[in-house]
Enzyme design. Structure first.
Site, PDB file in Angstrom:
ATOM      1  N   CYS A  75       0.722  -0.953  -0.183  1.00  0.00           N
ATOM      2  CA  CYS A  75       0.247   0.446  -0.208  1.00  0.00           C
ATOM      3  C   CYS A  75       1.008   1.442   0.045  1.00  0.00           C
ATOM      4  O   CYS A  75       2.116   1.053  -0.662  1.00  0.00           O
ATOM      5  CB  CYS A  75      -0.428  -0.110   1.105  1.00  0.00           C
ATOM      6  N   GLY A  76       0.481   1.851   0.737  1.00  0.00           N
ATOM      7  CA  GLY A  76       1.582   3.326   0.981  1.00  0.00           C
ATOM      8  C   GLY A  76       2.373   3.614   2.151  1.00  0.00           C
ATOM      9  O   GLY A  76       4.161   3.315   1.192  1.00  0.00           O
TER      10      GLY A  76
END
Length: 283
Positions: free
Chosen positions: A241-242
């Protein structure tokens, strides 16, 4: 005395928690992490579920000296800090957050990574608890005896960029990115300054928002459809993800859907996009 709880599934409802709130080995943890742009509240001022303890992902259960945010602490540090919360090996942990289902899966995955399986996420979190009419009170600060929790680290549960590089060409190991489709495609800039745009080569995109409806994880049937559309049941899955938080929502969804051999890329795009020697793709 009531029978100690044994959690045989990774997700429980607020109704289930209310019915089992007096179990002798139940520990409830508030693992709220502010979303991007939000400030962390002082735990002493936070309303939560009765008897809940604050599980501080940001300041205690992340390595604050690491170059990237939300980097997991070592097994020894995790064990030491969990013991300070009075948590024992025979406890049953239910973890929630105040967004619904957002950061609680990160805490759930950290416990799984440290070899502890008697743990579940509260579906819908604190908002669902309040919606059901159950009482809240200020979070308590634990001041009792140390617990006897023991870390038993599973090195296959958390990947670094080197392990991700090793599996890029393995068709049986699938990387799934939880970021929005625009960030995945590289058409929207990254919120963190200096990051390249795009995605890890050969990875697939399943935005975590597609697994959440009104703050709750979607049904098992819907989760199966989401994952089966991308992959087959034999694949090993690595979630990114981030910065390693919302990837854990995908890990939770995949476990509810019946997938095995799951891992989370801890540094996620914050790390990958920062290291210019690593390959990227964009659409």
């Amino acid at each position: 005395m009531s029978t100690p709880l044994k959690l045989n599934k990774p997700l429980v409802s607020v109704e289930w928690l209310f019915e089992n709130k007096s179990a002798p080995n139940l520990v409830i943890l508030d693992a709220t992490l502010p979303k991007v742009g939000q400030q962390q509240s002082a735990s002493s001022k936070i309303e939560g579920i009765k008897n809940a303890l604050f599980f501080d992902i940001k300041n205690i259960f992340s390595d604050t000296s690491a170059p990237f945010p939300n980097t997991a602490v070592t097994p020894d540090v995790f064990e030491q800090e969990v013991r300070k919360l009075g948590i024992n090996q025979d406890d049953a942990l239910v973890i929630y957050d105040r967004h619904g289902v957002y950061s609680s899966p990160r805490a759930w995955w950290l416990f799984k990574t440290m070899g502890f399986d008697n743990v579940a996420v509260l579906n819908g979190g604190f908002p669902e608890w309040i919606k059901a009419g159950y009482a809240s009170e200020a979070l308590i600060e634990y001041n009792g005896a140390l617990g006897n929790f023991k870390s038993s680290y599973n090195s296959n549960a958390l990947f670094d960029y080197k392990k991700v590089l090793e599996v890029l060409s393995d068709s049986k190991k699938i990387i799934i990115d939880a970021r929005s489709s625009d960030r995945f495609k590289g058409t929207s800039p990254e919120p963190r300054e200096g990051l390249r745009s795009g995605h890890i080569p050969n990875s697939k995109n399943l935005p975590f928002t597609e697994l959440i409806d009104d703050g709750k994880l979607i049904s098992q049937t819907e989760l199966i459809q989401k994952f089966d559309h991308l992959i087959d049941k034999e694949s090993d899955l690595i979630f990114s993800c981030g910065s390693g938080i919302t990837a854990c929502i995908l890990a939770l969804g995949a476990e509810v859907a019946g997938y095995k051999n799951l891992a989370v890329y801890d540094g996620s795009w914050t790390e990958w996009g920062s290291l210019h020697q690593l390959p990227i793709e964009s659409d």
